[in-house]
Motif scaffolding. Sequence first.
Motif, PDB file in Angstrom:
ATOM      1  N   VAL A   1      42.112   2.158 -40.515  1.00  0.00           N
ATOM      2  CA  VAL A   1      41.306   1.382 -41.459  1.00  0.00           C
ATOM      3  C   VAL A   1      41.280  -0.087 -41.033  1.00  0.00           C
ATOM      4  O   VAL A   1      40.215  -0.731 -41.035  1.00  0.00           O
ATOM      5  N   GLU A   2      42.442  -0.631 -40.654  1.00  0.00           N
ATOM      6  CA  GLU A   2      42.501  -2.046 -40.227  1.00  0.00           C
ATOM      7  C   GLU A   2      41.630  -2.296 -38.997  1.00  0.00           C
ATOM      8  O   GLU A   2      40.864  -3.259 -38.949  1.00  0.00           O
TER       9      GLU A   2
ATOM     10  N   THR B   1      39.131  -0.460 -37.888  1.00  0.00           N
ATOM     11  CA  THR B   1      37.723  -0.231 -38.218  1.00  0.00           C
ATOM     12  C   THR B   1      37.165  -1.428 -38.986  1.00  0.00           C
ATOM     13  O   THR B   1      36.062  -1.900 -38.686  1.00  0.00           O
ATOM     14  N   GLU B   2      37.935  -1.909 -39.970  1.00  0.00           N
ATOM     15  CA  GLU B   2      37.489  -3.077 -40.731  1.00  0.00           C
ATOM     16  C   GLU B   2      37.312  -4.283 -39.813  1.00  0.00           C
ATOM     17  O   GLU B   2      36.340  -5.038 -39.935  1.00  0.00           O
ATOM     18  N   GLY B   3      38.273  -4.476 -38.914  1.00  0.00           N
ATOM     19  CA  GLY B   3      38.188  -5.604 -37.972  1.00  0.00           C
ATOM     20  C   GLY B   3      36.951  -5.522 -37.095  1.00  0.00           C
ATOM     21  O   GLY B   3      36.223  -6.505 -36.912  1.00  0.00           O
TER      22      GLY B   3
ATOM     23  N   LEU C   1      34.189  -3.771 -37.728  1.00  0.00           N
ATOM     24  CA  LEU C   1      32.995  -3.932 -38.564  1.00  0.00           C
ATOM     25  C   LEU C   1      32.762  -5.405 -38.909  1.00  0.00           C
ATOM     26  O   LEU C   1      31.629  -5.882 -38.882  1.00  0.00           O
ATOM     27  N   GLN C   2      33.846  -6.107 -39.238  1.00  0.00           N
ATOM     28  CA  GLN C   2      33.731  -7.532 -39.563  1.00  0.00           C
ATOM     29  C   GLN C   2      33.220  -8.321 -38.354  1.00  0.00           C
ATOM     30  O   GLN C   2      32.360  -9.200 -38.484  1.00  0.00           O
TER      31      GLN C   2
END
Length: 157
Positions: A42-43, A45-47, A49-50
Motif C-alpha cells: 500500500v505504501e 503503491t500510494e507513493g 500514485l502520488q
Amino acid sequence: MDKKDVEKAALKAGKKIIDHTPEPVKKKVEEKVKEKAKEKFVEKTEGKLQEKANEASEKLQETKEKNAQKVHGKGEDAKEKLQDVLLSVKEKLSDVKEAGENFQEKVSSSDDKEKSKNKRKIKGANQIKKATDIKSSTKIKSSNDIKSSTDLKTMGS
C-alpha cells in the motif's frame, strides 16, 4: 553487497526459519508477514500514485501556461487586425458620408431652382375651374361617338 542481495539472503533465511518453527507460530508469523507485506504494498503503491499525480499536475501546469501565452499572443494579433479593419471601415464611411453630403447639396440646390420656377407657375384664383366648368355625365363621349379607323381622313383626300 547490494540491497537486492540482502533482500534475497533475508528471504532465504526467513524460509528456513519458517520450515523449522512449530505450526501455531507459523500461522501467527504468516499473518504478520501478510499484514506487513500488505502495508508495504500500500505504501509503495500510494507513493507511486502520488508521484504520477505530481508529474501529471506539473505537465498540466506547463501546458496551461503555454496555452495562456499562445492565446494572449493570438488575442493581441486579432486585436491589431480588428483595429486595422475598423480604421479602413471608418475611412470608407467618411468617404460615403462626404459623397452623401455632396449629393444632398446638389439635390437641394436643384430643388431650389425648381421651386423658384414653380413659384412663377402658381395658378391664380381666377384660373381654378368652377363647378360649372366641370363636365357632367351627359357630356362624356359614348362608344358610338368615338371615331374608328374608317372615319379618319387619309392624306390623299
